[in-house]
Design an enzyme around this catalytic site. Structure first.
Site, mmCIF file in Angstrom:
data_model
loop_
_atom_site.group_PDB
_atom_site.id
_atom_site.type_symbol
_atom_site.label_atom_id
_atom_site.label_comp_id
_atom_site.label_asym_id
_atom_site.label_seq_id
_atom_site.Cartn_x
_atom_site.Cartn_y
_atom_site.Cartn_z
ATOM 1 N N ASN A 42 0.839 -1.209 0.000
ATOM 2 C CA ASN A 42 0.000 0.000 0.000
ATOM 3 C C ASN A 42 0.873 1.258 0.000
ATOM 4 O OD1 ASN A 42 -2.250 -1.660 0.220
ATOM 5 N ND2 ASN A 42 -2.466 -1.381 2.431
ATOM 6 N N GLY A 216 -4.936 15.417 13.441
ATOM 7 C CA GLY A 216 -3.827 15.750 12.561
ATOM 8 C C GLY A 216 -2.585 14.918 12.854
ATOM 9 N N ASP A 237 -14.052 4.089 5.738
ATOM 10 C CA ASP A 237 -13.166 2.961 6.050
ATOM 11 C C ASP A 237 -11.752 3.508 6.233
ATOM 12 O OD1 ASP A 237 -11.709 0.649 6.228
ATOM 13 O OD2 ASP A 237 -12.367 -0.197 4.315
ATOM 14 N N ASP A 243 -1.066 3.935 5.751
ATOM 15 C CA ASP A 243 -0.174 3.584 4.634
ATOM 16 C C ASP A 243 -0.117 4.725 3.617
ATOM 17 O OD1 ASP A 243 -0.049 1.142 5.913
ATOM 18 O OD2 ASP A 243 -1.601 0.244 4.657
ATOM 19 N N GLY A 278 -11.683 -0.318 1.667
ATOM 20 C CA GLY A 278 -10.414 -1.024 1.473
ATOM 21 C C GLY A 278 -9.237 -0.068 1.516
HETATM 22 O O1 RIB Z 1 -2.798 -1.049 6.704
HETATM 23 C C1 RIB Z 1 -3.755 -1.819 6.028
HETATM 24 C C2 RIB Z 1 -3.197 -3.142 5.623
HETATM 25 O O2 RIB Z 1 -2.885 -3.883 6.767
HETATM 26 C C3 RIB Z 1 -4.144 -3.995 4.820
HETATM 27 O O3 RIB Z 1 -4.030 -3.780 3.438
HETATM 28 C C4 RIB Z 1 -3.807 -5.400 5.268
HETATM 29 O O4 RIB Z 1 -3.304 -6.217 4.257
HETATM 30 C C5 RIB Z 1 -2.826 -5.247 6.417
HETATM 31 O O5 RIB Z 1 -1.517 -5.491 6.035
#
Ligand code: RIB
Length: 292
Positions: A42, A216, A237, A243, A278
């Site tokens: 990600n 923040g 979500d 990430d 997601g």
């Molecule tokens: O930070 C989110 C991620 O954590 C997801 O995509 C999942 O795969 C886990 O690694």
């Protein structure tokens, strides 16, 4: 290669549930989505979609889930020459999200446990490189790569997600440690200091950024403290928001932005990620539009 991510890559099975299950409970979702994920992947996708030339080093199995796991990296144009194919199942995460956008994540590490620092050659670790790591691959491999990267002058960003042990010498070799409030509290407990960025910076002697959700983010480095606000959005979500924050921060630092501007951009990207189901990383133009 300016941004190099060493870390996890998963196939995510995402279930939208009315409520998160309690122990022993079965909760049915009308359907589910199969999406690329893993914190490392990600972050690499986020950096690439923010415009940074990006490479990823990690491990997948020779199975059907590998194609799901790698889809996001491929579509974002992330360089995959350092990827290992190993005789273990591809990493997989089951992600439940309730109507309030709260999530519960179960991760099966599988092939991620076979990621090795040796997949990254010394020549890729130089002062032009921003090396990004998280904690979903073996801690010893992270530590080995961090120490090699430090010796060769690369800039090193470790996301302490999920919270857990990092060799003290590797922690102190970082340029920037990124943690959310829970991870910062865990580390503060280990170090016996406050969980705020300034206290962690004093205890470790390296730059520290703490993301604070709707409050923040704060950072403390040798140059002093920093604070950036969050961008208010309607979250559906929060999976992958951290990430997005780390990947976009790395891309912005690679472009030479100062830390406060990079953190502002990272916060905008994380806010956008929260508006989608997601671990869906934003594109540079979307982040720029929210920044105004
Ligand atoms: O930070 C989110 C991620 O954590 C997801 O995509 C999942 O795969 C886990 O690694």
């Amino acid at each position: 290669m300016p941004v190099l991510v060493f870390g996890s890559v998963n196939a995510d099975l995402v279930f939208a549930l009315p409520v998160l299950p309690a122990p022993g409970e079965t909760v049915l979702a009308p359907g589910y989505a199969t999406l690329p994920g893993g914190k490392g992947a990600n972050q690499a996708v986020a950096a690439a979609q923010d415009g940074a030339p990006t490479a990823f080093a990690g491990a997948v199995g020779d199975d059907a889930l590998a194609e799901v796991a790698l889809r996001g990296l491929r579509e974002a144009g992330v360089e995959l020459g350092r990827l290992a194919w190993v005789p273990e199942p591809t990493g997989c995460a089951a992600i439940a999200v309730d109507r309030a956008g709260r999530n519960l994540i179960l991760g099966g590490s599988g092939a991620n446990q076979s990621a090795r620092a040796a997949q990254v050659e010394d020549a890729a670790l130089n002062p032009d490189t921003v090396l990004v790591l998280q904690r979903e691959v073996p801690a010893a491999e992270n530590a080995a790569l961090i120490l090699r990267a430090r010796a060769r002058g690369a800039r090193i960003l470790l996301n302490l997600a999920p919270a857990g042990e990092v060799a003290p010498e590797a922690l102190r070799a970082l340029d920037l440690l990124v943690a959310n409030e829970h991870e910062a509290a865990w580390l503060a407990g280990q170090l016996g200091c406050g969980a705020d960025a300034a206290s962690l910076h004093r205890a470790l002697g390296v730059g520290v950024a703490v993301t604070l959700g709707e409050a923040g983010a704060a950072a403390a480095t040798a140059a002093g403290p920093l604070r950036v606000p969050a961008f208010p959005v309607r979250a559906v979500d929060t999976t992958g928001a951290g990430d997005a924050w780390c990947g976009v921060l790395a891309a912005a630092l690679d472009r030479g932005l100062p830390l406060d501007a990079a953190m502002r951009r990272a916060s905008a990207a994380a806010a956008i990620a929260c508006t989608r189901p997601g671990a869906t990383m934003p594109r540079a133009a979307e982040t720029a539009a929210l920044l105004g």
